[in-house]
Structure formats: structure tokens, C-alpha cells
Write an enzyme that holds these catalytic residues in place. Structure first.
Site, PDB file in Angstrom:
ATOM      1  N   ASP A   1       0.910  -1.354   0.198  1.00 38.24           N
ATOM      2  CA  ASP A   1      -0.105   0.206   0.271  1.00 38.24           C
ATOM      3  C   ASP A   1       1.340   1.411  -0.229  1.00 38.24           C
ATOM      4  O   ASP A   1       2.119   1.303   0.355  1.00 38.24           O
ATOM      5  CB  ASP A   1      -0.631   0.280   1.102  1.00 38.24           C
TER       6      ASP A   1
ATOM      7  N   ASP B   1       0.270   4.829   0.923  1.00 37.11           N
ATOM      8  CA  ASP B   1      -0.508   5.826   1.541  1.00 37.11           C
ATOM      9  C   ASP B   1      -0.880   5.314   2.608  1.00 37.11           C
ATOM     10  O   ASP B   1      -0.880   4.999   3.379  1.00 37.11           O
ATOM     11  CB  ASP B   1      -1.645   6.626   2.035  1.00 37.11           C
TER      12      ASP B   1
HETATM   13  C1  BG6 Z   1      -6.207   5.856  -0.576  1.00 32.79           C
HETATM   14  C2  BG6 Z   1      -5.798   6.241   1.123  1.00 32.79           C
HETATM   15  O1  BG6 Z   1      -4.362   5.435  -0.657  1.00 32.79           O
HETATM   16  O2  BG6 Z   1      -6.483   6.495  -1.809  1.00 32.79           O
HETATM   17  C3  BG6 Z   1      -7.580   7.025   0.998  1.00 32.79           C
HETATM   18  O3  BG6 Z   1      -5.540   5.293   2.009  1.00 32.79           O
HETATM   19  C4  BG6 Z   1      -7.897   8.148  -0.132  1.00 32.79           C
HETATM   20  O4  BG6 Z   1      -8.089   8.131   2.130  1.00 32.79           O
HETATM   21  C5  BG6 Z   1      -7.755   7.172  -1.224  1.00 32.79           C
HETATM   22  O5  BG6 Z   1      -8.778   8.198  -0.569  1.00 32.79           O
HETATM   23  C6  BG6 Z   1      -7.780   7.885  -2.754  1.00 32.79           C
HETATM   24  O6  BG6 Z   1      -7.335   8.653  -3.243  1.00 32.79           O
HETATM   25  P1  BG6 Z   1      -7.135   9.561  -4.195  1.00 32.79           P
HETATM   26  O7  BG6 Z   1      -5.403  10.405  -4.270  1.00 32.79           O
HETATM   27  O8  BG6 Z   1      -7.362   8.981  -5.521  1.00 32.79           O
HETATM   28  O9  BG6 Z   1      -7.655  11.065  -3.548  1.00 32.79           O
HETATM   29 MG    MG Z   2      -2.959   3.049   3.688  1.00 35.99          MG
END
Ligand code: BG6
Ligand code: MG
Length: 211
Positions: A7, A9
Site C-alpha cells: 500500500d 499512503d
Molecule cells: C488511499 C488513501 O491510498 O487512496 C485513501 O488511503 C484515499 O484515504 C484513497 O481516499 C484515494 O486517494 P486519491 O488520491 O485517489 O484521492
Molecule cells: Mg494506507
């Protein structure tokens, strides 16, 4: 050798604070209560599902699909401005060195992230070349806890699920990894999740799984 699917984030980089700030700005503008505890529920879930969670506290008239799309765009613009301040220094030496060592030991490495900004983030921190494949919010129709993002990452690597180890900080991500038939490693928030097969406190502990 095992294949690792990370993963992004909360595992490789810590963008939670930026998600929080960007959603907070949007929520404040709408007069919606939003705090870090609610932000925790957004881990691993898609942008549109994140918005729906935030709107649970919205007391106004129902919003049209167009208005919701506008709100997501507003949030994403704020988020990308914050992301653009990231540099290679936003990845710890421990993470960078562990990825390098895993590669040197012959492991395949992939990203499995719900984010549509995954490649942008990896470019900013100069880690795009560290991975053999990227499965992200742009190649999936169902977000975690659905297994799709990890199943696709395994396919991109040419690896069977039982040879894949997923590293996750989100409960939804651990559920997704298990649903994909993969080994789930919990770190950060997911260190406390009993469904994780392995729990690690620090990133370099992954090297023990690649001996
Ligand atoms: C994930 C995060 O990696 O990406 C979530 O943990 C987030 O919190 C999701 O909503 C979508 O992210 P993005 O960048 O496409 O808005
Ligand atoms: Mg994460």
C-alpha cells in the site's frame, strides 16, 4: 522468492495529513464537522467513498452527483498542491533501503494503492523505479476491502496470490489482501488488527519474510 505488494499512503509515504487537511478545508467550507477520527475511516477507501463518509455529517439538502464531483475535485486540487511539496526526503532511509534490499534478494515489488495520485506521489519522492508494477486507483473499479487492487498487482507481477505478501496500514487493506488469498502484513494502524497474518512495528522487519 516472495513478491511484495505495498500500500502507498501510510506505508511508503505519510500523506494522511495532506488528505486530512484537504478534506478538512472542503468540510469547513460546507459547515460539516470533520476530525482526525473520521479521517481514520478514510484509510484505504476510494475518494468517492471518502466523500460519502464525510457527508454522513452533512445536514443540508441532498447533493447532486455534479455537486459531489465538484467537491471531490476541490479536495483533490488542494491535496495535489500539498503533494507537490513532497521531496525524496519524505521517504525514510529505512523504507528506501529495505525496498532496495528486497529487490537485491530477488523479490518482485509492486504498489497496490486505491489512490489515483499514486504515480504522482512516487515521482515526487523519486521511487517510481523501485517497483516492478503499479496497481492503483486508475486500474480498478472496486476499492479496498475488495481484493481487486491486489489481485491486479499480482497479475501485473505474474505471481500467484499465495506467493504475494501485502503490506498495509488500513483495516480495509488487510481485509482486501485476505480476500485476494494473499498474506497480509499489518503496520501502523493495522498493527492492531487481528486479521493481519503478520504484524510489524517497523518497515525493515519485512526482510525477515524474504530470507
Ligand atoms: C488511499 C488513501 O491510498 O487512496 C485513501 O488511503 C484515499 O484515504 C484513497 O481516499 C484515494 O486517494 P486519491 O488520491 O485517489 O484521492
Ligand atoms: Mg494506507
Amino acid at each position: 522468492m516472495k513478491a511484495f505488494i505495498f500500500d502507498l499512503d501510510g506505508v511508503i509515504v505519510f500523506t494522511d495529513k495532506f488528505h486530512y487537511q484537504a478534506w478538512k478545508k472542503m468540510a469547513d467550507g460546507m459547515g460539516i464537522y470533520f476530525d482526525e477520527k473520521i479521517n481514520n475511516r478514510l484509510r484505504g477507501v476510494s475518494r468517492v467513498e471518502s466523500l460519502e463518509i464525510i457527508l454522513e455529517r452533512y445536514e443540508g439538502e441532498p447533493l447532486s452527483a455534479e455537486r459531489k464531483a465538484e467537491l471531490m475535485e476541490e479536495k483533490n486540487n488542494t491535496y495535489r498542491k500539498l503533494l507537490s511539496t513532497m521531496t525524496p526526503a519524505d521517504v525514510t532511509d529505512e523504507v528506501r533501503n529495505t525496498l532496495k534490499e528486497l529487490h537485491e534478494r530477488g523479490c518482485k515489488l509492486a504498489i497496490g494503492s486505491s489512490s489515483k495520485n499514486a504515480k504522482f506521489i512516487l515521482e515526487k519522492v523519486e521511487l517510481l523505479d523501485a517497483f516492478d508494477a503499479i496497481s492503483d486507483g486508475n486500474n480498478i473499479t472496486h476499492s479496498k476491502p475488495d481484493p481487486e487492487v491486489f489481485s491486479k498487482a499480482g497479475e501485473f507481477l505474474g505471481e500467484k496470490p499465495d506467493n504475494c505478501i501485502v503490506v498495509e496500514d488500513a483495516y480495509a487493506g488487510i481485509d482486501a489482501a485476505k480476500a485476494a488469498g494473499m498474506t497480509a502484513v499489518g503496520i501502523g494502524d493495522a498493527f492492531g488488527y487481528d486479521k493481519a497474518d503478520v504484524k510489524i512495528q517497523t518497515f525493515s522487519e519485512l526482510l525477515k519474510l524474504a530470507e
